[in-house]
Motif scaffolding. Sequence first.
Motif, short mmCIF file in Angstrom:
data_model
loop_
_atom_site.label_atom_id
_atom_site.label_comp_id
_atom_site.label_asym_id
_atom_site.label_seq_id
_atom_site.Cartn_x
_atom_site.Cartn_y
_atom_site.Cartn_z
N LYS A 1 -3.67 7.96 6.15
CA LYS A 1 -5.36 8.21 5.75
C LYS A 1 -5.36 9.47 4.78
O LYS A 1 -6.60 9.48 4.02
CB LYS A 1 -6.02 8.32 6.89
CG LYS A 1 -6.45 7.46 8.01
CD LYS A 1 -7.08 7.56 9.25
CE LYS A 1 -7.31 6.49 10.17
NZ LYS A 1 -7.98 6.94 11.37
N VAL A 2 -4.56 10.26 5.01
CA VAL A 2 -4.54 11.44 4.11
C VAL A 2 -4.00 11.41 2.72
O VAL A 2 -4.74 11.58 1.69
CB VAL A 2 -3.98 12.80 4.93
CG1 VAL A 2 -3.92 14.22 3.97
CG2 VAL A 2 -4.65 13.17 6.14
N THR A 3 -2.74 11.04 2.81
CA THR A 3 -2.05 10.79 1.24
C THR A 3 -2.09 9.49 0.58
O THR A 3 -2.02 9.43 -0.63
CB THR A 3 -0.69 11.16 1.47
OG1 THR A 3 -0.05 9.88 2.41
CG2 THR A 3 -0.60 12.37 2.13
N GLY A 4 -2.52 8.32 1.36
CA GLY A 4 -2.72 7.11 0.90
C GLY A 4 -1.56 6.42 0.74
O GLY A 4 -1.13 5.27 0.01
N LYS A 5 -0.37 7.04 1.10
CA LYS A 5 1.12 6.55 0.98
C LYS A 5 1.47 5.62 2.18
O LYS A 5 1.02 5.68 3.14
CB LYS A 5 2.04 7.62 0.72
CG LYS A 5 1.88 8.50 -0.37
CD LYS A 5 2.95 9.55 -0.55
CE LYS A 5 2.71 10.35 -1.66
NZ LYS A 5 3.68 11.54 -1.85
N ARG B 1 -8.14 0.60 0.21
CA ARG B 1 -6.52 0.51 0.44
C ARG B 1 -6.26 -0.63 1.26
O ARG B 1 -6.81 -1.21 2.25
CB ARG B 1 -6.10 1.63 1.20
CG ARG B 1 -6.23 2.97 0.67
CD ARG B 1 -5.69 4.10 1.78
NE ARG B 1 -6.22 5.62 1.11
CZ ARG B 1 -6.02 6.41 1.82
NH1 ARG B 1 -5.68 6.23 2.82
NH2 ARG B 1 -6.63 7.54 1.38
N ILE B 2 -5.10 -1.23 0.50
CA ILE B 2 -4.57 -2.60 1.39
C ILE B 2 -3.06 -2.14 1.91
O ILE B 2 -2.57 -1.50 1.44
CB ILE B 2 -4.24 -3.74 0.03
CG1 ILE B 2 -5.76 -3.94 -0.38
CG2 ILE B 2 -3.62 -4.97 0.78
CD1 ILE B 2 -6.92 -4.55 0.54
N SER B 3 -3.01 -2.74 3.02
CA SER B 3 -1.70 -2.51 3.72
C SER B 3 -0.26 -2.74 3.01
O SER B 3 -0.56 -3.99 2.29
CB SER B 3 -1.54 -3.33 5.14
OG SER B 3 -0.54 -3.05 5.63
N PRO B 4 0.45 -2.13 2.78
CA PRO B 4 1.71 -2.38 2.15
C PRO B 4 2.52 -3.48 3.05
O PRO B 4 3.39 -3.70 2.29
CB PRO B 4 2.57 -1.10 2.00
CG PRO B 4 2.11 -0.35 3.23
CD PRO B 4 0.57 -0.79 3.46
N ASN C 1 -8.36 -5.02 9.31
CA ASN C 1 -9.15 -4.72 7.75
C ASN C 1 -7.82 -4.53 6.88
O ASN C 1 -7.97 -4.25 5.45
CB ASN C 1 -9.56 -3.31 7.79
CG ASN C 1 -10.77 -3.23 8.84
OD1 ASN C 1 -11.39 -4.19 9.13
ND2 ASN C 1 -11.08 -2.15 9.28
N LYS C 2 -6.71 -4.91 7.24
CA LYS C 2 -5.34 -4.79 6.24
C LYS C 2 -5.19 -3.54 5.68
O LYS C 2 -4.66 -3.47 4.47
CB LYS C 2 -5.45 -5.93 5.49
CG LYS C 2 -5.47 -7.46 5.76
CD LYS C 2 -4.81 -8.31 5.20
CE LYS C 2 -5.16 -9.76 5.52
NZ LYS C 2 -4.13 -10.19 6.62
N THR C 3 -5.53 -2.50 6.63
CA THR C 3 -5.33 -1.03 5.77
C THR C 3 -4.41 -0.52 6.88
O THR C 3 -4.12 0.78 6.74
CB THR C 3 -6.48 -0.04 5.98
OG1 THR C 3 -7.30 -0.34 7.50
CG2 THR C 3 -7.60 -0.90 5.06
N TYR C 4 -3.64 -1.05 7.79
CA TYR C 4 -2.45 -0.64 8.79
C TYR C 4 -1.44 -0.14 7.78
O TYR C 4 -0.86 -1.03 7.10
CB TYR C 4 -2.17 -1.66 10.04
CG TYR C 4 -1.40 -0.97 10.78
CD1 TYR C 4 -1.86 0.04 11.92
CD2 TYR C 4 -0.27 -1.44 11.07
CE1 TYR C 4 -1.25 0.40 12.69
CE2 TYR C 4 0.89 -0.86 11.80
CZ TYR C 4 0.29 -0.06 12.84
OH TYR C 4 1.01 0.43 13.74
N GLY C 5 -1.01 0.94 8.18
CA GLY C 5 0.43 1.34 7.42
C GLY C 5 0.34 2.11 6.39
O GLY C 5 1.23 2.41 5.55
#
Length: 116
Positions: free
Chosen positions: A104-108, A10-13, A97-101
């Motif tokens: 974790k559950v839905t990926g939204k 996942r990449i942060s939006p 890691n650029k996964t902030y935002g």
Amino acid sequence: MADKTNTEERISPYTDEELKYFREIIEKKLKESEDELNTLQKSLRESMENASDESAYSFHMADAGTDAQEREKTYVLLNRTRKFIKYLNDAMKRIENKTYGVCKVTGKKIAKGRLE
């Protein structure tokens, strides 16, 4: 079709500039929380030292009970602050890691207002 099922991909939006903004907010909260943790640790140490002192107040059972209750309350706040610091450090790792935002559950995407 490129389906990202692995949560590590996942990449942060949010843009790097926005992530920098969030980092500054988290760093400020981290500093405040670490200061609070130090104050609570000092208070708990002093309370424990005073509990071992033999003063006129320590002979009354009600005062001893109040002192014990205050120590317990301080200990709970101390543990709560430690847990909050851990969450802040985890958030900092997600920014790195650029996964902030990303939920974790839905990926939204998590709304910016909730992250501030």
